[in-house]
Design an enzyme around this catalytic site. Structure first.
Site, PDB file in Angstrom:
ATOM      1  N   HIS A  10      11.536   3.940  10.983  1.00  0.00           N
ATOM      2  CA  HIS A  10      11.038   4.314   9.722  1.00  0.00           C
ATOM      3  C   HIS A  10      11.422   5.752   9.551  1.00  0.00           C
ATOM      4  CE1 HIS A  10      10.630   0.091   9.053  1.00  0.00           C
ATOM      5  NE2 HIS A  10       9.178   0.118   9.752  1.00  0.00           N
ATOM      6  N   CYS A  42       6.961  -5.988   9.446  1.00  0.00           N
ATOM      7  CA  CYS A  42       5.921  -6.518   9.025  1.00  0.00           C
ATOM      8  C   CYS A  42       6.492  -7.833   8.268  1.00  0.00           C
ATOM      9  CB  CYS A  42       5.507  -5.475   7.678  1.00  0.00           C
ATOM     10  SG  CYS A  42       6.954  -4.985   6.436  1.00  0.00           S
ATOM     11  N   PHE A 422      -6.935  -3.494 -21.740  1.00  0.00           N
ATOM     12  CA  PHE A 422      -7.754  -4.734 -22.023  1.00  0.00           C
ATOM     13  C   PHE A 422      -6.689  -5.725 -22.763  1.00  0.00           C
ATOM     14  CE2 PHE A 422      -9.934  -7.574 -25.035  1.00  0.00           C
ATOM     15  CZ  PHE A 422     -10.151  -8.519 -23.986  1.00  0.00           C
TER      16      PHE A 422
END
Length: 446
Positions: A10, A42, A422
């Site tokens: 990487h 991964c 919200f």
């Protein structure tokens, strides 16, 4: 300008890309001992458990891609020795076994990490496997006809691999020397949630047990002996961690105790014109304000980019890391950023902490589900130092919120008053991150 890059997973890939983007006329040579680069390890557990659409897509670059940018790609080449004073590398072509000397003006060390392989009897048995690179991934994928597996190491990689084998219907035993699953990633209350899910899915947990021996059996199985028990399965897989792959540079460049090369905020090492990045290097850990070793692909990518940005002159400083990460096990998300309470204790770092649980959205909705959260902060300044969460709801992006809070040194008071949205589909009038921050404020002001 002649640049040599040693290692290309990487950090090496992104270093090469950025250097050539910034300096397309420079001579950049990349030495990689394998025949591939940029493998996303991964994803090994996901591929083994048939949750990857195409394994070729687990590579985000290739030698051909870097060559098109102008890199001189030396795949299957191993750097044997380095002369930092005279800026020369001794290199071996692993295909024809010929050796040669390569000179450079600037050197980039991105040699990555290697699996921790303890000196245990029988560990080199044919049914004992590693879980790190593309070769290991292929070996494990070719063994999916097994009926049972022992996974050693209950961190992210081991836990995910054990979960993957379980979803395939294999008999799985998960062993770890620590008393809890994900013991280095989360505190006990979150680890216990993971442990219950493993047990509910018939995974046998062998926690607080240290492996002492491997026995290869005549029936082509392997027995793993611990300090407490013995376990037998078709294969055993080592997932017990990584170490910096920096033996070549010992005594030549300043390192921390485990061999990670110390870098400054511009990725310079202690030697002029020598840079390091990724799993071979330290990171600046913002919660403690100290150098640490945290081998994550995200850290490697950012550091690799910074090498390219700063290789001619210092232009962009490293912001540090919070070690933000996440994993999904049995359809439950686990995510965190910064210090856990246990992580602080292991570093002799003082924190205050609180746990909190609430449904992620209003109870009037047809469905909702709880989020279990932990938060840590500095007792004096009230600056947020860490947080972690688990839920059947996808809380992974909340770890990124916590990462920003830690990086920007927000206090628990400030985090409790952030302008979170919200909407009943997504959360309550007070978002769950704001709720735990508010609970922290209340506790801190008692």
């Amino acid at each position: 300008m002649k640049v040599s890059i040693i290692g290309c997973t990487h950090a090496g890939t992104f270093s090469a890309q950025q250097i050539l983007t910034e300096h397309p006329d420079w001579e950049v040579t990349v030495f990689e001992r394998n025949d591939n680069l940029s493998f996303l390890s991964c994803g090994i557990a996901l591929w083994v458990s048939n949750r990857v659409s195409d394994p070729n897509k687990m590579f985000y670059s290739s030698p051909e891609d870097l060559a098109k940018l102008g890199a001189n790609m030396k795949m299957k080449h191993d750097v044997l020795d380095i002369d930092l004073d005279n800026k020369k590398l001794k290199v071996k072509d692993l295909i024809n076994n010929k050796e040669f000397i390569q000179d450079y003006d600037k050197l980039v060390i991105t040699t990555g990490s290697a699996p921790v392989i303890p000196n245990i009897e029988g560990i080199d048995g044919e049914n004992v496997f590693l879980c790190k690179n593309w070769s290991h991934a292929n070996e494990l994928k070719n063994k999916t006809d097994i009926k049972s597996a022992i996974v050693i190491g209950a961190g992210y990689i081991g836990a995910e691999l054990a979960e993957g084998y379980s979803t395939l219907g294999k008999k799985v035993t998960l062993i770890d020397a620590l008393p809890h699953v994900l013991g280095k990633n989360f505190d006990e209350n979150i680890s216990e949630v993971a442990e219950k899910d493993f047990i509910d899915h018939d995974v046998s947990l062998a926690l607080n047990e240290k492996v002492t021996k491997f026995i290869s059996n005549p029936d082509n199985t392997v027995t793993v002996v611990t300090n407490k028990n013995e376990y037998t399965a078709d294969i055993a897989v080592l997932c017990i961690g990584f170490r910096p792959n920096t033996d070549l540079f010992k005594g030549k460049i300043d390192m921390i105790d485990n061999g990670a090369i110390i870098v400054d905020k511009y990725m310079h090492t202690s030697r002029p014109d020598v840079f390091a990045a990724g799993d071979s290097a330290t990171v600046f850990y913002n919660p403690t304000q100290k150098n640490d070793y945290i081998p994550l692909a995200t850290n490697a990518v950012r550091q690799g980019i910074l090498v390219g940005k700063n290789i001619e002159k210092n232009t962009l400083a490293y912001l540090g890391t919070q070690s933000t990460s996440a994993v999904e096990l049995f359809s439950r998300s686990y995510a965190g950023s910064g210090l856990t309470k246990n992580g602080a204790q292991s570093r002799n770092f003082e924190v205050d902490s609180i746990s909190f649980e609430d449904n992620y959205r209003p109870e009037f909705m047809v469905s909702t589900t709880p989020v279990l959260m932990n938060l840590t902060w500095d007792p004096e300044s009230h600056v947020v130092l860490g947080g972690s969460l688990t839920s059947k709801y996808d809380i992974s992006q909340s770890a990124n919120v916590l990462s920003l809070a830690i990086q920007n040194k927000m206090t628990i008071e400030e985090l409790s008053m952030v302008d979170f949205l919200f909407q009943p589909n997504f959360d309550k009038p007070i978002n769950y991150i704001a709720q735990i921050a508010g609970a922290a404020v209340a506790q801190a002001n008692k």
